[in-house]
Enzyme design. Structure first.
Site, PDB file in Angstrom:
ATOM      1  N   CYS A  76       0.812  -1.220   0.000  1.00 28.21           N
ATOM      2  CA  CYS A  76       0.000   0.000   0.000  1.00 28.21           C
ATOM      3  C   CYS A  76       0.843   1.266   0.000  1.00 28.21           C
ATOM      4  O   CYS A  76       0.300   2.376   0.056  1.00 28.21           O
ATOM      5  CB  CYS A  76      -0.940   0.007   1.214  1.00 28.21           C
ATOM      6  SG  CYS A  76      -2.544  -0.758   0.875  1.00 28.21           S
ATOM      7  N   PHE A  77       2.173   1.130  -0.025  1.00 30.16           N
ATOM      8  CA  PHE A  77       3.081   2.258  -0.238  1.00 30.16           C
ATOM      9  C   PHE A  77       2.900   3.356   0.799  1.00 30.16           C
ATOM     10  O   PHE A  77       2.982   4.545   0.488  1.00 30.16           O
ATOM     11  CB  PHE A  77       2.912   2.823  -1.653  1.00 30.16           C
ATOM     12  CG  PHE A  77       2.706   1.756  -2.689  1.00 30.16           C
ATOM     13  CD1 PHE A  77       3.744   0.922  -3.057  1.00 30.16           C
ATOM     14  CD2 PHE A  77       1.456   1.552  -3.262  1.00 30.16           C
ATOM     15  CE1 PHE A  77       3.543  -0.079  -3.979  1.00 30.16           C
ATOM     16  CE2 PHE A  77       1.252   0.550  -4.186  1.00 30.16           C
ATOM     17  CZ  PHE A  77       2.309  -0.278  -4.553  1.00 30.16           C
ATOM     18  N   CYS A  78       2.640   2.949   2.038  1.00 31.62           N
ATOM     19  CA  CYS A  78       2.486   3.902   3.142  1.00 31.62           C
ATOM     20  C   CYS A  78       1.384   4.918   2.850  1.00 31.62           C
ATOM     21  O   CYS A  78       1.458   6.071   3.288  1.00 31.62           O
ATOM     22  CB  CYS A  78       3.805   4.613   3.449  1.00 31.62           C
ATOM     23  SG  CYS A  78       5.143   3.486   3.882  1.00 31.62           S
ATOM     24  N   ASN A  79       0.373   4.513   2.102  1.00 38.13           N
ATOM     25  CA  ASN A  79      -0.728   5.408   1.760  1.00 38.13           C
ATOM     26  C   ASN A  79      -2.031   4.615   1.869  1.00 38.13           C
ATOM     27  O   ASN A  79      -2.622   4.220   0.861  1.00 38.13           O
ATOM     28  CB  ASN A  79      -0.547   5.967   0.347  1.00 38.13           C
ATOM     29  CG  ASN A  79      -1.489   7.125   0.053  1.00 38.13           C
ATOM     30  OD1 ASN A  79      -2.514   7.279   0.713  1.00 38.13           O
ATOM     31  ND2 ASN A  79      -1.132   7.921  -0.939  1.00 38.13           N
TER      32      ASN A  79
END
Length: 535
Positions: A83-86
């Site tokens: 989730c790419f820190c998002n």
């Protein structure tokens, strides 16, 4: 030319790749990827040079990002997944509700793990990024990878040409010079059959890899004491055929007929590892020649002897270096921190000479607090007190000869050449090899007993590119992981992880070849009672 030129260059690559990905279709017309974007890649002022997507199968089902990552690594492509820190964007584009987030957490999913699907729904996606050093050839390499692993040879014919025609005839705004750069990228060279695979059979057959069906509970509830171990398929006996330990992580196996069991698994299994000059663990993924290093343990002499072709043998004491001269260092194994100590200059020089790069041998320090199993421990009492050596997941890995034979048929057909079963067994780097009547029946077990030892089944082993490395030569062939994926449908699983808490008795625990294996089936598995003639 500054940042403006970089923006034009990177966006041209992203726009080209986005357009090409959007055109990829299966024979039934279904899209190969689902792209997540807030724009249509028409304006570099609002769209950066990244593409976020998930790969789909022919039925529109998402293929988990961890499996895409593993396959990409075979083609020397690095992608980012998850989730790419998002979390907010992840929820919005994947349609994940707050309740879904809570359920995923309860199922054991945490940021950075390999649980890419829960109940068939994705927990994240795949992302590729372009930088100033990226080239048109890089974009083509990525597209070739998607085509080679998802589309048959017939689907690929003419695909690039038709896609480029569409790209070059699109209506694009004239006020963005980056689009002129994109136009200059044509023509696209034809992709040969040889480029679509590393052997002739790869070009002839559909490379249709699929992911594992995630088991969200990594450790099952312990089976009650009244459960009766039941052998399946007429009660045919299941026995241990081979035992291997790997004293040095990612180096060659040491085969034994019986071996003592310690509190971290087989005694001295993966107690040492090779690290680079920055202290980072080296594995066969980065250095395939590690498989040519042959360690053996002499319990009577209390030494480990290390051999390799062209090198004089060298020995390392099994006694721990606890003196003041020991250099204590902190290393990482699969993101877990471990306390280790350096084995000295003599052995460091030996490994550096053989591998042709600066490296050192370090050993896990038993005097320090070692890492414990940190996965979901539902129903397994004191599981967090189970100590691990320098393994990735669990104390033991078990494979079944019947499963190997089943897979051997599939891989041999794809390679169009015979395979020795011993070669396949070594590729899967198990600790315990058993002979069971049915292929893959080990995946139905919740618990097993081997002699006086009892083991909990932790879960399946999801395979990576190391099985592509011939353990006798160090040569790599990506067909093996692709064949495993094709043979197992939506899985790259092979073998099961086991955990064991040694019995506290006056007799040492020993694992022996020839011992009978008594499995306890999972609660939802239909039990077939043994027939009277086989009892």
């Amino acid at each position: 030319g500054g940042m403006e030129k970089i923006k034009q260059h990177t966006f041209a690559l992203a726009h080209y790749t986005y357009t090409m990905l959007s055109t990829l279709k299966y024979a039934n017309g279904a899209p190969v990827v689902r792209i997540y974007s807030d724009t249509d890649f028409s304006n570099p002022d609002v769209q950066g040079p990244i593409i976020n997507f998930n790969v789909l199968d022919e039925n529109g089902e998402v293929i988990g990002f961890s499996q895409v990552d593993k396959m990409a690594s075979l083609y020397n492509i690095h992608v980012r997944t998850g989730c790419f820190c998002n979390t907010g964007a992840c929820q919005m584009h994947l349609g994940i509700s707050n309740e879904d987030i809570q359920r995923n957490l309860q199922a054991g999913h945490v940021c950075g793990d390999d649980i890419d699907l829960v109940n068939g729904r994705p927990t994240g996606s795949v992302r590729i990024s372009f930088g100033y050093m990226s080239s048109f050839e890089d974009a083509q390499t990525f597209l070739k990878f998607i085509m080679a692993t998802r589309l048959s040879k017939l689907d690929n014919e003419g695909l690039f040409e038709s896609s480029v025609t569409k790209l070059m005839t699109e209506s694009v705004p004239d006020d963005h010079p980056s689009f002129h750069s994109a136009r200059k990228l044509s023509p696209v060279p034809h992709i040969s059959d040889r480029e679509l695979g590393n052997n002739s059979s790869a070009a002839k057959m559909t490379l249709n890899w699929q992911p594992p069906e995630v088991e969200v509970d990594s450790i099952r509830a312990a089976v009650s004491e009244i459960a009766v171990p039941t052998c399946r398929r007429g009660g045919k006996p299941i026995t241990v055929t081979n035992i291997y330990l790997y004293p040095i992580k990612s180096c060659s196996a040491f085969e034994v007929t019986e071996w003592p069991v310690g509190n971290q698994g087989l005694l001295y299994d993966r107690n040492w590892m090779v690290v680079n000059q920055n202290g980072v663990c080296m594995t066969q993924k980065q250095e395939p020649r590690l498989c040519l290093v042959n360690p053996s343990i002499d319990l009577k002499q209390k030494v480990m002897v290390i051999q390799a072709e062209g090198m004089d043998p060298i020995s390392v004491s099994l006694e721990e270096n606890t003196g003041k001269e020991a250099v204590i260092c902190e290393s990482k194994v699969c993101s877990h921190r471990v306390k280790t100590y350096d084995c000295g200059e003599r052995i460091a020089s030996w490994f550096s000479m053989f591998l042709g790069r600066p490296c050192r041998l370090i050993r896990q320090s038993s005097g320090m607090k070692n890492r414990s199993h940190q996965k979901n421990t539902k129903g397994l009492a004191s599981a967090t007190n189970i100590s691990l050596s320098l393994v990735n997941e669990a104390q033991y890995l078990l494979i079944n000869v019947a499963s190997i034979l089943k897979l051997k048929e599939h891989i041999s057909a794809r390679l169009e050449e015979p395979l020795e079963i011993e070669e396949l067994i070594k590729r899967f780097r198990a600790n315990i090899v058993i002979s069971a009547p049915e292929s893959f029946e080990e995946e139905e077990w919740a618990e097993i007993s081997i002699g006086a030892l009892q083991f909990q089944v932790v879960g399946p082993c999801s395979r990576c590119q190391i099985i592509c490395i011939d353990q006798q030569s160090g040569e790599r062939n990506k067909e093996f992981l692709q064949s495993l994926s094709a043979a197992r449908g939506r899985k790259t699983n092979f073998g099961i992880y086991l955990m064991n808490q040694p019995l506290h008795s006056s007799f040492p625990d020993v694992l022996s070849v020839g011992s009978q294996v008594l499995p306890v089936l999972k609660e939802n598995t239909e039990i077939q009672p043994p027939t009277s003639s086989e009892e």
